[in-house]
Structure formats: C-alpha cells, structure tokens
Design a protein around this motif. Structure first.
Motif, PDB file in Angstrom:
ATOM      1  N   SER A 275      52.794  34.319  43.557  1.00  0.00           N
ATOM      2  CA  SER A 275      51.498  35.000  43.454  1.00  0.00           C
ATOM      3  C   SER A 275      50.350  34.027  43.677  1.00  0.00           C
ATOM      4  CB  SER A 275      51.328  35.629  42.074  1.00  0.00           C
ATOM      5  OG  SER A 275      52.377  36.499  41.813  1.00  0.00           O
ATOM      6  N   TYR A 276      50.417  32.894  43.001  1.00  0.00           N
ATOM      7  CA  TYR A 276      49.267  31.996  43.060  1.00  0.00           C
ATOM      8  C   TYR A 276      49.171  31.271  44.390  1.00  0.00           C
ATOM      9  CZ  TYR A 276      47.682  32.870  38.397  1.00  0.00           C
ATOM     10  OH  TYR A 276      47.169  33.489  37.310  1.00  0.00           O
ATOM     11  N   GLU A 277      50.300  31.249  45.148  1.00  0.00           N
ATOM     12  CA  GLU A 277      50.201  30.633  46.462  1.00  0.00           C
ATOM     13  C   GLU A 277      49.260  31.420  47.368  1.00  0.00           C
ATOM     14  OE1 GLU A 277      54.078  29.800  48.030  1.00  0.00           O
ATOM     15  OE2 GLU A 277      54.004  27.917  46.943  1.00  0.00           O
ATOM     16  N   LEU A 278      49.149  32.727  47.106  1.00  0.00           N
ATOM     17  CA  LEU A 278      48.211  33.537  47.887  1.00  0.00           C
ATOM     18  C   LEU A 278      46.787  33.022  47.705  1.00  0.00           C
ATOM     19  CD1 LEU A 278      49.567  37.094  47.174  1.00  0.00           C
ATOM     20  CD2 LEU A 278      49.673  35.849  49.311  1.00  0.00           C
ATOM     21  N   SER A 279      46.429  32.791  46.450  1.00  0.00           N
ATOM     22  CA  SER A 279      45.079  32.294  46.186  1.00  0.00           C
ATOM     23  C   SER A 279      44.857  30.949  46.838  1.00  0.00           C
ATOM     24  CB  SER A 279      44.860  32.139  44.693  1.00  0.00           C
ATOM     25  OG  SER A 279      44.625  33.367  44.124  1.00  0.00           O
ATOM     26  N   ILE A 280      45.874  30.067  46.666  1.00  0.00           N
ATOM     27  CA  ILE A 280      45.725  28.723  47.243  1.00  0.00           C
ATOM     28  C   ILE A 280      45.528  28.846  48.749  1.00  0.00           C
ATOM     29  CG2 ILE A 280      46.958  26.601  47.742  1.00  0.00           C
ATOM     30  CD1 ILE A 280      47.286  26.243  45.046  1.00  0.00           C
ATOM     31  N   GLY A 281      46.354  29.668  49.393  1.00  0.00           N
ATOM     32  CA  GLY A 281      46.238  29.826  50.839  1.00  0.00           C
ATOM     33  C   GLY A 281      44.869  30.358  51.238  1.00  0.00           C
ATOM     34  N   MET A 282      44.384  31.333  50.464  1.00  0.00           N
ATOM     35  CA  MET A 282      43.088  31.940  50.776  1.00  0.00           C
ATOM     36  C   MET A 282      41.961  30.914  50.627  1.00  0.00           C
ATOM     37  SD  MET A 282      43.104  35.251  51.449  1.00  0.00           S
ATOM     38  CE  MET A 282      43.889  36.284  50.241  1.00  0.00           C
ATOM     39  N   VAL A 283      42.045  30.104  49.559  1.00  0.00           N
ATOM     40  CA  VAL A 283      41.011  29.097  49.341  1.00  0.00           C
ATOM     41  C   VAL A 283      41.068  28.049  50.447  1.00  0.00           C
ATOM     42  CG1 VAL A 283      40.350  27.236  47.825  1.00  0.00           C
ATOM     43  CG2 VAL A 283      40.844  29.446  46.889  1.00  0.00           C
ATOM     44  N   MET A 284      42.285  27.678  50.833  1.00  0.00           N
ATOM     45  CA  MET A 284      42.435  26.713  51.924  1.00  0.00           C
ATOM     46  C   MET A 284      41.820  27.270  53.209  1.00  0.00           C
ATOM     47  SD  MET A 284      44.076  23.915  51.116  1.00  0.00           S
ATOM     48  CE  MET A 284      45.303  23.162  50.094  1.00  0.00           C
ATOM     49  N   LEU A 285      42.069  28.555  53.449  1.00  0.00           N
ATOM     50  CA  LEU A 285      41.485  29.188  54.644  1.00  0.00           C
ATOM     51  C   LEU A 285      39.970  29.124  54.580  1.00  0.00           C
ATOM     52  CD1 LEU A 285      43.451  32.444  55.467  1.00  0.00           C
ATOM     53  CD2 LEU A 285      43.141  30.432  56.880  1.00  0.00           C
ATOM     54  N   THR A 286      39.437  29.421  53.397  1.00  0.00           N
ATOM     55  CA  THR A 286      37.986  29.359  53.211  1.00  0.00           C
ATOM     56  C   THR A 286      37.455  27.997  53.635  1.00  0.00           C
ATOM     57  OG1 THR A 286      38.282  30.791  51.333  1.00  0.00           O
ATOM     58  CG2 THR A 286      36.163  29.716  51.531  1.00  0.00           C
ATOM     59  N   MET A 287      38.150  26.949  53.166  1.00  0.00           N
ATOM     60  CA  MET A 287      37.671  25.612  53.472  1.00  0.00           C
ATOM     61  C   MET A 287      37.907  25.252  54.929  1.00  0.00           C
ATOM     62  SD  MET A 287      36.170  24.966  50.881  1.00  0.00           S
ATOM     63  CE  MET A 287      35.532  23.352  51.250  1.00  0.00           C
ATOM     64  N   ILE A 288      38.992  25.801  55.528  1.00  0.00           N
ATOM     65  CA  ILE A 288      39.239  25.494  56.939  1.00  0.00           C
ATOM     66  C   ILE A 288      38.151  26.127  57.808  1.00  0.00           C
ATOM     67  CG2 ILE A 288      40.847  25.942  58.839  1.00  0.00           C
ATOM     68  CD1 ILE A 288      43.055  25.556  56.697  1.00  0.00           C
ATOM     69  N   CYS A 289      37.617  27.271  57.358  1.00  0.00           N
ATOM     70  CA  CYS A 289      36.456  27.841  58.035  1.00  0.00           C
ATOM     71  C   CYS A 289      35.352  26.807  58.143  1.00  0.00           C
ATOM     72  CB  CYS A 289      35.890  29.012  57.232  1.00  0.00           C
ATOM     73  SG  CYS A 289      36.730  30.530  57.509  1.00  0.00           S
ATOM     74  N   LEU A 290      35.175  26.072  57.050  1.00  0.00           N
ATOM     75  CA  LEU A 290      34.092  25.099  56.991  1.00  0.00           C
ATOM     76  C   LEU A 290      34.442  23.841  57.777  1.00  0.00           C
ATOM     77  CD1 LEU A 290      31.356  24.468  55.759  1.00  0.00           C
ATOM     78  CD2 LEU A 290      32.519  23.709  53.722  1.00  0.00           C
ATOM     79  N   THR A 291      35.691  23.362  57.605  1.00  0.00           N
ATOM     80  CA  THR A 291      36.041  22.084  58.230  1.00  0.00           C
ATOM     81  C   THR A 291      36.262  22.248  59.732  1.00  0.00           C
ATOM     82  OG1 THR A 291      38.390  22.438  57.841  1.00  0.00           O
ATOM     83  CG2 THR A 291      37.186  21.253  56.153  1.00  0.00           C
ATOM     84  N   GLY A 292      36.840  23.360  60.127  1.00  0.00           N
ATOM     85  CA  GLY A 292      37.127  23.548  61.535  1.00  0.00           C
ATOM     86  C   GLY A 292      38.346  22.798  62.002  1.00  0.00           C
ATOM     87  N   THR A 293      39.072  22.160  61.072  1.00  0.00           N
ATOM     88  CA  THR A 293      40.291  21.453  61.450  1.00  0.00           C
ATOM     89  C   THR A 293      41.277  21.543  60.294  1.00  0.00           C
ATOM     90  OG1 THR A 293      41.251  19.323  61.973  1.00  0.00           O
ATOM     91  CG2 THR A 293      39.246  19.311  60.678  1.00  0.00           C
ATOM     92  N   MET A 294      42.579  21.387  60.625  1.00  0.00           N
ATOM     93  CA  MET A 294      43.592  21.387  59.569  1.00  0.00           C
ATOM     94  C   MET A 294      44.174  20.007  59.351  1.00  0.00           C
ATOM     95  SD  MET A 294      45.697  24.772  59.267  1.00  0.00           S
ATOM     96  CE  MET A 294      45.971  25.734  60.712  1.00  0.00           C
ATOM     97  N   SER A 295      43.684  19.024  60.090  1.00  0.00           N
ATOM     98  CA  SER A 295      44.225  17.668  59.947  1.00  0.00           C
ATOM     99  C   SER A 295      43.501  16.948  58.816  1.00  0.00           C
ATOM    100  CB  SER A 295      44.037  16.918  61.257  1.00  0.00           C
ATOM    101  OG  SER A 295      43.969  15.551  61.010  1.00  0.00           O
ATOM    102  N   PHE A 296      44.278  16.375  57.903  1.00  0.00           N
ATOM    103  CA  PHE A 296      43.663  15.744  56.727  1.00  0.00           C
ATOM    104  C   PHE A 296      42.798  14.561  57.110  1.00  0.00           C
ATOM    105  CE2 PHE A 296      47.252  17.778  54.410  1.00  0.00           C
ATOM    106  CZ  PHE A 296      46.460  18.624  53.671  1.00  0.00           C
TER     107      PHE A 296
END
Lengths: 359, 259
Positions: free
Chosen positions: A170-191
């Motif tokens: 269940s909580y992985e959904l939230s984590i994924g959603m929050v990560m997506l939110t931040m990827i919107c901002l970063t524009g990249t998935m590379s750390f």
C-alpha cells in the motif's frame, strides 16, 4: 567541490595498465562490493547506537552507557554476539525458502543502498532510470518478508508477513506518487543529475516550495511505513506477534533482518535527502558568494551524511512519539489520506512546473 | 471520529500529532532520571518505607524486644521465619520463653509485612537495605538476633502483687542490676531467692491449712480428731515458717553479697 570520479578514473586507468579489461572490471566490482558491505555494516552499527540513545533520551533515560565510553562498544558486542549465535533449523518448515528469505531482504536493502549518491562522482549504481530502479529493487524486500512468514510454518510469522505485505505494498503507492511528483520537478530520474541540478540551482525542497515540502512529509510517513518502523511496526509488533515475520529466525539469519531494518531506515533518509535536500549538494544562498564558497569547501559526503542524519532525527523523533496503529488504521491512513494527498500533490506540481511557478 | 468530516479529521489529526511531537521534543532535553547504580550507591536515596530486608533492631546494650512468642512465624504465608526458643525459669520462679535464634529466609520472603504488623512487641521491622544479592542459597538464611543479645527487661512489677513472704526475700535479688563481675554471687543469690520463695510458699500453704484446721476444730470442739489435726497443722506451719524465715535471711545475705 571535490569530484570523487578523479580517484575512480585514476584507479581504473591504473588497473587497466596492469591487467586485461575483464579482470579490471572484476577487481573493481569486488572492491566496490567490499566497500559497500563495510559501509553497510558500519552504518547499521551507528544506526543501532543512535536509535538506542535517542529512544532512551525521549524516554528520560540514559541508554547504553556501560560498555566503552558512553556505551559505544555496546553495539560492537551485540554484533559479535549475533555473529556467534547458533542458527536453529526447524522441523516442518520450508527449508529452502526459510534460508532464502533473509538474503532477499538484505539483497534488496544493499542494492538500494548502492543507489545513494555519497559524493560528486562517488555513486555506485547510477543510470538514467535511477529512481525507477530504486523503487523496483526496494520492492524485492517485501518478497523476502512474505517468504519468511510463509516458510516458517508459524502463525505469528504468517500474520506478521501478511500485515507487512498489505502495508508495504500500500505505502509503495504513496512513495511512487511522491517520487513522480519530484520527477516532474527534476526532469530526470538519474540520481547524479538530480544532485547536480540541486548543486547548481538550489535544493528541490526550496525550489518546489510548499508542494515539495508536503511531498517531503508524505515521503517521510510512507518511507517509515516501508521500513516497518515507528507507528507502522505491526508486522513485527512484539507485544502481539512475538517478532512477526522473523519470529523463527535466529543467529545471523535474524541479524540480516535486523541489519536490513536499520539500513532501510538509513536508505529512506538517504533518499529523502537526495531528492529533497540536495544529496551531496552544499547549502547555497544565491547572491552570497562568500558564504557559498565556504559551504563549497565542506566535502560532499559530509553534506550528505549531515542531511541523512537530520532526516534520521525526524524519523526517530516520530518513531518514538507515536503509538502503534491498528492494521485498519494503517490502511485507512494510506488509502484515505496519503494517496489522495499525493495525487493532489502530483497534479499541483505538474501545474506549477508547466506554469513556471517553481524556482 | 464518526461525526467529524474528512477534512476536520485530517486537520485535527495533524494537530494532535504535532502536540505529541512537541512533548517528545521537550522530553529530549530534560535531565535524565537514570540511576547509575554502582557509582551512586553513596548518595542513592531509598525511601524509608521500602521493604528491603527484615531486621530486628537492637539497642545499645545489645538487647532486642523479641519475646519469642512465634506469632510472626505463624503469620508468615511463606514459612520465611523460624523462631527457635527455649524455656527458662526466671528469678521469681516463673517459666518463660526465651529467644535462641531468629532465622529469616530472605529468599522466601515476599515482603508482605504481615510479620511486622503482627508482632506484639514491635521487635521486627523492614529496613530499606536493598543489596540482598548473595552467592549461595544458604547465605540468604539470616539470624536476626545478634550473638549474645537478650530480650530487653521490663521494669519489675509492684511489690503488692506478690505474696508477702516471697517479696521480702525475692525482691532484692530481682532488683539487682545486671553486672557481669559478680556472676557467682548473683547465681547464688538467685538460687537462694528461689529457695526462699519456695519455702515461703510452702509456709503460706501450711499456714492456710492450719487456719482451716483451726476453724474446723473450733467449730466442733467435741471432735478430738479435728483438734489433733489442728495441732499437727499448727506445728507444721510454724516449722515451715521458721524455715522460710531462715531462707529469706540467707537470700537477703546473698543479695547483699551481690551488691
């Protein structure tokens, strides 16, 4: 800012000059693995010590203070004890899965540990879908937990594992959603690029203003639940289920779960500091050049560790404040509150980014 | 919960969580209450009413208050207490229990305090002494009365309560201060006092018998047998009274020696 890749490329060149390419890669892999395992063990011990001290201080106690100065050797003794304990093999268990489960958990934890950006150029796993890889590998841990509960042939283990499955998935959904939110901002998935962006343009928690701040809080809550800790520790709730899914484990098999639990906490904090607080990026204030230069002198791994321990402080503070929730309360919190909130945050962040409202 | 709306519940929840975080954050910086035991054993304060171990207080003359009645032993639910007594004869010829050993099994005690509440003399009490750990089971058996201790003496009863003949001889002996140097003289005096007392009792009994015989003889003056019996009883009483007087005198002399 010191670039660690200077050292790694020098080592690579030096090894290549004395041995063929495939052997170089092999030697480098072994070195990196040794480094990772050492760091893993050291940080697990540090975390256990910090946790015990923090918990004691919250409860108006002193915590371990008998072995070594301020009880620092206590953790070393505990590790030695754990290493020398007998591994009990039980009848009527699924031997293969029972032995496999802790390795799945600890492998997932170590691989995600390898994703952390320690310094500029000091990153072990780094490629263009880093965030995605991190989430995918992190989910293997729950398989280990489910197998542990199933193979032990014990009702407590099974109940603990089912709770852990329900909760973590269940909580992985939230984590994924929050990560997506931040990827919107970063524009990249590379750390490495995420960190580099923050070193140049400021931390994302400031750049994404209130949306990023809310996402940070949601991430901390969901991350804590992912680690089976704090108010979300009912997969192992010792007062009802003995030890939950690792009830039947002993010796170092149990030690793996113990290590993985603490390291998952560290990884959760590390990921929060990478995505929101800039990883190894120093704290800069645009316009104050003198101040920024002083900040840039401090090496990147110090910045990273300071941030990680700040987030750890938040996580520990929360963990020793709140009582354990019921399973229905945990699922209510996730499905009725965190998921709608993180969906809203994703939409808001997308709007902010497309309207150019971020910094 | 049921009546609050979704958003009110959310905001209220966040508020109460923040309150909790505030409490623990303040608690982080408060002074810690952990007692660092072996280091602080000098200044470690244990409340007086803490029940650490059973003790029998002794005064400066090595005297305790236990009369060996054994009520504590009977009261103890665990069989923790064992009172060993012996029968002794006191100076005035009474039989009296005397404490030999008061054995307390610390390992069995559950600190219920029934023994101390039951004690009619207030001879035993609990002390806050808490370092009760020992290396052997046997060491938990403790003898509470100190070696050579004795029960504290109560002041002698008023003379009027005793037979007149006995008090003359016995009283000085009883009233002796207990000094250690004149043991032999004391023992003799006590012996004499006891003998004098017995003689006095015999004499008193004989006198009473003679008085009865006299009354009977006077009532029926014709009965020669009764007259004879009276005469005999009178003679016996006189003889015994003389003996008692002698004994009393000797006892007084012995008591004077002791002084």
């Amino acid at each position: 800012m010191f670039d660690f890749s200077v050292f790694t490329s020098w080592l690579d060149a030096a090894l290549l000059s004395v041995m063929p390419g495939w052997l170089t890669i092999l030697v480098e892999c072994v070195l990196v693995a040794l480094g990772i395992i050492t760091l893993y063990a050291i940080f697990a011990m540090v975390m256990i010590y910090v946790e015990r001290k923090f918990c004691a201080f919250v409860q108006c106690r002193l915590g371990p203070d008998r072995v070594g100065p301020w009880g620092t050797i206590q953790v070393v003794c505990d590790v030695l004890k754990m290493l020398t304990k007998e591994i009990v093999s039980l009848r009527k268990t699924d031997r293969f899965l029972h032995a496999l489960a802790p390795f799945l958990v600890v492998t997932a934890s170590m691989t995600t540990f390898a994703c952390l950006p320690w310094n500029k150029g000091a990153q072990i796993l780094d490629f263009n879908v880093g965030v995605f890889f991190f989430l995918a590998i992190g989910s293997i841990g729950v398989v280990g937990i489910l197998l542990a509960g199933w193979s032990a042939n014990n009702k407590y283990s099974l109940i603990g594992a089912m709770r852990a499955g329900a909760q973590i998935i269940s909580y992985e959904l939230s984590i994924g959603m929050v990560m997506l939110t931040m990827i919107c901002l970063t524009g990249t998935m590379s750390f490495s690029e995420i960190c580099q962006n923050q070193a140049e343009g400021g931390w994302y928690i400031f750049r994404g203003h209130f949306v990023a701040l809310a996402a940070f809080i949601v991430y901390l809550i969901a991350g804590n639940a992912e680690c089976n800790r704090g108010p979300f520790d009912l997969p192992e709730s010792e007062s009802e289920l003995t030890a939950g899914y690792h009830t039947e484990y002993s010796g170092m098999d149990f030690g793996f779960y113990y290590l993985a639990e603490y390291l998952n906490l560290f990884i959760c904090a590390g990921m929060a500091s990478t995505i929101f607080l800039g990883g190894w990026a120093p704290f800069v204030i645009p316009g104050l050049d003198g101040f920024n230069e002083v900040m840039a002198i401090i090496p990147g791994f110090v910045w990273f560790l300071v941030k990680v321990f700040f987030v750890l402080f938040l996580l520990l503070w929360e963990r020793w404040t709140f009582p354990r929730l019921r399973i229905d309360q945990i699922l209510t919190l996730e499905w009725k509150y965190l998921i709608p909130i993180s969906m809203l945050l994703l939409v808001l962040m997308a709007l902010c980014v497309s309207l150019g409202l971020t910094f | 919960m049921a009546n609050t709306s979704y958003f009110a519940g959310l905001i209220g929840g966040i508020k109460s969580l923040c309150t909790g975080l505030g409490v623990t954050f303040r608690e982080l910086w408060t002074p810690k209450i952990t007692e660092r035991y072996p280091e602080n054993r000098k200044e470690n304060h244990i409340p007086e009413r803490f029940r650490g171990t059973l003790v029998m207080p002794h005064n400066e003359n090595n005297e305790h208050k236990c009369i060996g009645c054994g009520i504590c032993q009977m009261q103890c639910p665990n069989g923790t207490i064992k009172v060993e007594t012996k029968m002794v004869e006191t100076a005035d010829g009474k039989k009296k229990k005397q404490l030999v050993r008061y054995v307390y099994d610390h390992g069995c005690c559950m600190y219920c305090m029934l023994c101390t509440r039951a004690c009619p003399q207030g001879a035993i009490e609990f002390s806050p002494e808490y370092e009760g750990a020992v290396f052997a089971r046997e060491s938990l058996f403790k003898v509470l009365n100190q070696p050579g201790s004795k029960c504290v003496e109560k002041p002698a009863r008023p003379a009027a309560a005793k037979p007149a003949a006995a008090t003359e001889g016995a009283k000085p002996a009883v009233a002796q201060p207990q000094t250690a140097d004149a043991d032999a003289a004391k023992a003799k005096a006590e012996k004499m006092a006891a003998a004098a007392k017995k003689a006095a009792e015999n004499a008193a009994a004989a006198r009473a018998a003679a008085n009865e015989a006299k009354a009977a003889a006077e009532a029926n003056a014709a009965d020669t047998a009764l007259q004879e019996a009276w005469k005999e009883a009178e003679a016996k009483a006189l003889k015994l009274e003389t003996a008692a007087k002698n004994f009393a005198q000797k006892a007084a002399e012995a008591a004077a020696d002791v002084k």
